[in-house]
Structure formats: C-alpha cells, structure tokens
Motif scaffolding. Structure first.
Motif, PDB file in Angstrom:
ATOM      1  N   ARG A 119       0.845  -1.203   0.000  1.00 22.00           N
ATOM      2  CA  ARG A 119       0.000   0.000   0.000  1.00 22.00           C
ATOM      3  C   ARG A 119       0.877   1.249   0.000  1.00 22.00           C
ATOM      4  O   ARG A 119       1.722   1.442   0.875  1.00 22.00           O
ATOM      5  CB  ARG A 119      -0.934  -0.004   1.206  1.00 22.00           C
ATOM      6  CG  ARG A 119      -1.994   1.088   1.128  1.00 22.00           C
ATOM      7  CD  ARG A 119      -3.008   0.881   2.230  1.00 22.00           C
ATOM      8  NE  ARG A 119      -3.985   1.938   2.251  1.00 22.00           N
ATOM      9  CZ  ARG A 119      -5.145   1.910   1.609  1.00 22.00           C
ATOM     10  NH1 ARG A 119      -5.468   0.853   0.895  1.00 22.00           N
ATOM     11  NH2 ARG A 119      -5.982   2.915   1.704  1.00 22.00           N
ATOM     12  N   GLN A 120       0.663   2.109  -0.953  1.00 20.56           N
ATOM     13  CA  GLN A 120       1.414   3.354  -1.114  1.00 20.56           C
ATOM     14  C   GLN A 120       1.333   4.206   0.144  1.00 20.56           C
ATOM     15  O   GLN A 120       0.250   4.491   0.633  1.00 20.56           O
ATOM     16  CB  GLN A 120       0.850   4.140  -2.308  1.00 20.56           C
ATOM     17  CG  GLN A 120       1.550   5.444  -2.597  1.00 20.56           C
ATOM     18  CD  GLN A 120       2.927   5.231  -3.196  1.00 20.56           C
ATOM     19  OE1 GLN A 120       3.173   4.262  -3.885  1.00 20.56           O
ATOM     20  NE2 GLN A 120       3.828   6.147  -2.919  1.00 20.56           N
ATOM     21  N   GLY A 121       2.486   4.567   0.696  1.00 22.63           N
ATOM     22  CA  GLY A 121       2.548   5.477   1.834  1.00 22.63           C
ATOM     23  C   GLY A 121       2.353   4.836   3.199  1.00 22.63           C
ATOM     24  O   GLY A 121       2.484   5.509   4.215  1.00 22.63           O
ATOM     25  N   LEU A 122       2.040   3.544   3.254  1.00 25.38           N
ATOM     26  CA  LEU A 122       1.826   2.905   4.552  1.00 25.38           C
ATOM     27  C   LEU A 122       3.176   2.578   5.182  1.00 25.38           C
ATOM     28  O   LEU A 122       4.061   2.038   4.533  1.00 25.38           O
ATOM     29  CB  LEU A 122       0.997   1.635   4.411  1.00 25.38           C
ATOM     30  CG  LEU A 122       0.408   1.172   5.740  1.00 25.38           C
ATOM     31  CD1 LEU A 122      -0.745   2.070   6.154  1.00 25.38           C
ATOM     32  CD2 LEU A 122      -0.065  -0.259   5.666  1.00 25.38           C
ATOM     33  N   ARG A 123       3.331   2.904   6.432  1.00 24.78           N
ATOM     34  CA  ARG A 123       4.596   2.691   7.122  1.00 24.78           C
ATOM     35  C   ARG A 123       4.453   1.765   8.333  1.00 24.78           C
ATOM     36  O   ARG A 123       5.378   1.050   8.685  1.00 24.78           O
ATOM     37  CB  ARG A 123       5.136   4.053   7.569  1.00 24.78           C
ATOM     38  CG  ARG A 123       6.389   4.050   8.380  1.00 24.78           C
ATOM     39  CD  ARG A 123       7.581   3.582   7.561  1.00 24.78           C
ATOM     40  NE  ARG A 123       8.724   3.298   8.397  1.00 24.78           N
ATOM     41  CZ  ARG A 123       9.686   4.155   8.677  1.00 24.78           C
ATOM     42  NH1 ARG A 123       9.668   5.365   8.163  1.00 24.78           N
ATOM     43  NH2 ARG A 123      10.681   3.800   9.453  1.00 24.78           N
ATOM     44  N   VAL A 124       3.270   1.752   8.976  1.00 24.48           N
ATOM     45  CA  VAL A 124       3.095   1.049  10.245  1.00 24.48           C
ATOM     46  C   VAL A 124       1.803   0.232  10.223  1.00 24.48           C
ATOM     47  O   VAL A 124       0.772   0.715   9.769  1.00 24.48           O
ATOM     48  CB  VAL A 124       3.020   2.067  11.417  1.00 24.48           C
ATOM     49  CG1 VAL A 124       2.670   1.379  12.719  1.00 24.48           C
ATOM     50  CG2 VAL A 124       4.311   2.842  11.546  1.00 24.48           C
ATOM     51  N   LEU A 125       1.889  -0.997  10.746  1.00 28.92           N
ATOM     52  CA  LEU A 125       0.693  -1.775  11.058  1.00 28.92           C
ATOM     53  C   LEU A 125       0.657  -1.951  12.565  1.00 28.92           C
ATOM     54  O   LEU A 125       1.693  -2.194  13.193  1.00 28.92           O
ATOM     55  CB  LEU A 125       0.726  -3.149  10.379  1.00 28.92           C
ATOM     56  CG  LEU A 125       0.401  -3.162   8.893  1.00 28.92           C
ATOM     57  CD1 LEU A 125       0.635  -4.551   8.308  1.00 28.92           C
ATOM     58  CD2 LEU A 125      -1.030  -2.716   8.645  1.00 28.92           C
ATOM     59  N   GLN A 126      -0.533  -1.820  13.133  1.00 29.49           N
ATOM     60  CA  GLN A 126      -0.713  -1.974  14.567  1.00 29.49           C
ATOM     61  C   GLN A 126      -1.793  -3.022  14.824  1.00 29.49           C
ATOM     62  O   GLN A 126      -2.615  -3.305  13.946  1.00 29.49           O
ATOM     63  CB  GLN A 126      -1.143  -0.647  15.207  1.00 29.49           C
ATOM     64  CG  GLN A 126      -0.113   0.442  15.091  1.00 29.49           C
ATOM     65  CD  GLN A 126      -0.601   1.765  15.674  1.00 29.49           C
ATOM     66  OE1 GLN A 126      -1.780   2.087  15.615  1.00 29.49           O
ATOM     67  NE2 GLN A 126       0.315   2.521  16.235  1.00 29.49           N
ATOM     68  N   LEU A 127      -1.776  -3.550  16.032  1.00 29.40           N
ATOM     69  CA  LEU A 127      -2.830  -4.461  16.469  1.00 29.40           C
ATOM     70  C   LEU A 127      -2.870  -4.455  17.981  1.00 29.40           C
ATOM     71  O   LEU A 127      -1.961  -3.935  18.632  1.00 29.40           O
ATOM     72  CB  LEU A 127      -2.621  -5.873  15.918  1.00 29.40           C
ATOM     73  CG  LEU A 127      -1.324  -6.613  16.233  1.00 29.40           C
ATOM     74  CD1 LEU A 127      -1.325  -7.238  17.620  1.00 29.40           C
ATOM     75  CD2 LEU A 127      -1.105  -7.702  15.199  1.00 29.40           C
ATOM     76  N   GLU A 128      -3.932  -5.024  18.518  1.00 24.07           N
ATOM     77  CA  GLU A 128      -4.074  -5.218  19.963  1.00 24.07           C
ATOM     78  C   GLU A 128      -4.349  -6.688  20.194  1.00 24.07           C
ATOM     79  O   GLU A 128      -5.067  -7.316  19.416  1.00 24.07           O
ATOM     80  CB  GLU A 128      -5.259  -4.429  20.520  1.00 24.07           C
ATOM     81  CG  GLU A 128      -5.155  -2.951  20.379  1.00 24.07           C
ATOM     82  CD  GLU A 128      -6.432  -2.241  20.823  1.00 24.07           C
ATOM     83  OE1 GLU A 128      -7.399  -2.922  21.250  1.00 24.07           O
ATOM     84  OE2 GLU A 128      -6.467  -1.021  20.726  1.00 24.07           O
ATOM     85  N   VAL A 129      -3.772  -7.225  21.251  1.00 25.36           N
ATOM     86  CA  VAL A 129      -4.009  -8.618  21.618  1.00 25.36           C
ATOM     87  C   VAL A 129      -4.277  -8.658  23.117  1.00 25.36           C
ATOM     88  O   VAL A 129      -3.640  -7.943  23.886  1.00 25.36           O
ATOM     89  CB  VAL A 129      -2.828  -9.521  21.198  1.00 25.36           C
ATOM     90  CG1 VAL A 129      -1.526  -9.087  21.838  1.00 25.36           C
ATOM     91  CG2 VAL A 129      -3.112 -10.986  21.479  1.00 25.36           C
ATOM     92  N   THR A 130      -5.234  -9.473  23.516  1.00 26.47           N
ATOM     93  CA  THR A 130      -5.552  -9.598  24.932  1.00 26.47           C
ATOM     94  C   THR A 130      -4.344 -10.160  25.678  1.00 26.47           C
ATOM     95  O   THR A 130      -3.783 -11.184  25.275  1.00 26.47           O
ATOM     96  CB  THR A 130      -6.774 -10.503  25.132  1.00 26.47           C
ATOM     97  OG1 THR A 130      -7.865  -9.956  24.387  1.00 26.47           O
ATOM     98  CG2 THR A 130      -7.161 -10.606  26.599  1.00 26.47           C
ATOM     99  N   GLN A 131      -3.963  -9.462  26.729  1.00 27.88           N
ATOM    100  CA  GLN A 131      -2.804  -9.894  27.515  1.00 27.88           C
ATOM    101  C   GLN A 131      -3.061 -11.298  28.055  1.00 27.88           C
ATOM    102  O   GLN A 131      -4.137 -11.583  28.575  1.00 27.88           O
ATOM    103  CB  GLN A 131      -2.551  -8.921  28.656  1.00 27.88           C
ATOM    104  CG  GLN A 131      -1.224  -9.124  29.340  1.00 27.88           C
ATOM    105  CD  GLN A 131      -0.929  -7.998  30.319  1.00 27.88           C
ATOM    106  OE1 GLN A 131      -1.810  -7.538  31.040  1.00 27.88           O
ATOM    107  NE2 GLN A 131       0.320  -7.552  30.334  1.00 27.88           N
ATOM    108  N   GLY A 132      -2.099 -12.166  27.904  1.00 28.73           N
ATOM    109  CA  GLY A 132      -2.246 -13.549  28.328  1.00 28.73           C
ATOM    110  C   GLY A 132      -2.569 -14.503  27.192  1.00 28.73           C
ATOM    111  O   GLY A 132      -2.501 -15.715  27.367  1.00 28.73           O
TER     112      GLY A 132
END
Length: 182
Positions: A119-132
């Motif tokens: 994807r043009q210009g995309l630098r970062v992917l983020q996510l959240e995961v339940t701790q544990g």
C-alpha cells in the motif's frame, strides 16, 4: 485434517458467511474482541456487506476456506486522515477452533502484512491482543510485531477486566529484512 484453500480477499458474496463466523468468534473468543455477539447481531446485513466490500478501500478483509466454508478471517483498517494515513490497524483476527494448528492464522496475517507493504505510503501496522493470549502474542512477534504498551482494563469480561497489549510493525524494516540476503 481438512483441505485448506488459499487465503483470499472476501467479497460481498461472503457477507453472510463472514457474519456467521464473526458472531461465533464474538461468543467463543469473547476476551479477544471489544464487541459482544448480542451487539453485532443487531447490525443489519448491509453493515456486514459494507464491512467486507468497503467502497472507500480503507478496509480489507481476507478469509481462509475449507472447501466452501469460511473458517478464518483477518481485517486491516487503513486511516483516511492525512496525519495518520501512514498507519493501518489489524482487527478481527479469528480461526475456528477445529481448524487451528494448521498455519491459517499465520497465512491470514501474512496476507494482511503483504497488503500493507504494497500500500502506497503505509509505514506502520498496529494491532491489539488480549494480555495472556500467548499463542497470538508469539505469532505476532514471529511476524515482526513488537509490543509498545499495555492498556490496563481495556475490556470488561464476565471474568473481570482484561488488558490489551498494543503491538506495531515498522513496514520499512520489513522491506529491509526482505531485501537482505538470507
């Protein structure tokens, strides 16, 4: 063992199968999601179609199939605002229980990461995961995601509050790794 077809982007034709899979996910992996099955069941079918057939191109959803059955999914939501267009958020990662351990989660995540890298210009992917959720955390780390913080009391569950680990992937470093000799 089931015959697994390749990972593929979902289309509007998959909307009701996607809805059924996600309602199952919200119920059977409740700690992993911020929505409840009761909340999402109230969404009209048009919402589910719009979720996987986003005309703006800001949301992409992939599926894993066994025969014709949708058994896994992951989504990426890209930011529209000028100041945050360099980021994407991976959400709604789920594989049905009896299809786990076959590498589907990794294949789904790779599809999302590869899409982000293209994807043009995309630098970062983020996510959240339940701790544990150590299986998920290990998977994400093996793909290059790094934790950058923990949100305490992120979601309330019948077993109490659960924290979320925030993770990120610098796509520029992924491109550099990809181009390095092995």
């Amino acid at each position: 063992m089931h015959t697994i077809m390749p990972i593929a982007p979902l289309t509007a034709a998959h909307a009701m199968a996607y809805k059924a899979l996600m309602l199952h996910a919200y119920e059977h992996a409740a700690d992993s999601f911020t929505s409840t099955p009761q909340e999402r069941a109230l969404e009209p079918d048009s919402w589910w179609r719009g979720r996987i057939d986003d005309p703006s191109g800001l949301t992409w959803v992939w599926g894993a199939f066994a025969e014709a059955e949708l058994v896994g999914t992951v989504s990426v939501e890209y930011a529209a605002k000028t100041k945050t267009r360099h980021k994407g958020l991976i959400v709604a990662m789920f594989v049905r229980e009896h299809f786990r351990g076959q590498g589907l989660a990794r294949k789904l995540m790779r599809a999302a990461v590869e899409h982000g890298m293209a994807r043009q210009g995309l630098r970062v992917l983020q996510l959240e995961v339940t701790q544990g959720n150590t299986h998920a955390e290990r998977l994400y780390q093996s793909l290059g995601f790094e934790p950058f913080g923990v949100e305490p009391m992120a979601v309330w569950t019948p077993d109490g509050y659960r924290s979320k680990v925030h993770m990120w992937l610098d796509l520029a470093s992924m491109g550099a790794r990809k181009n390095q000799p092995s």
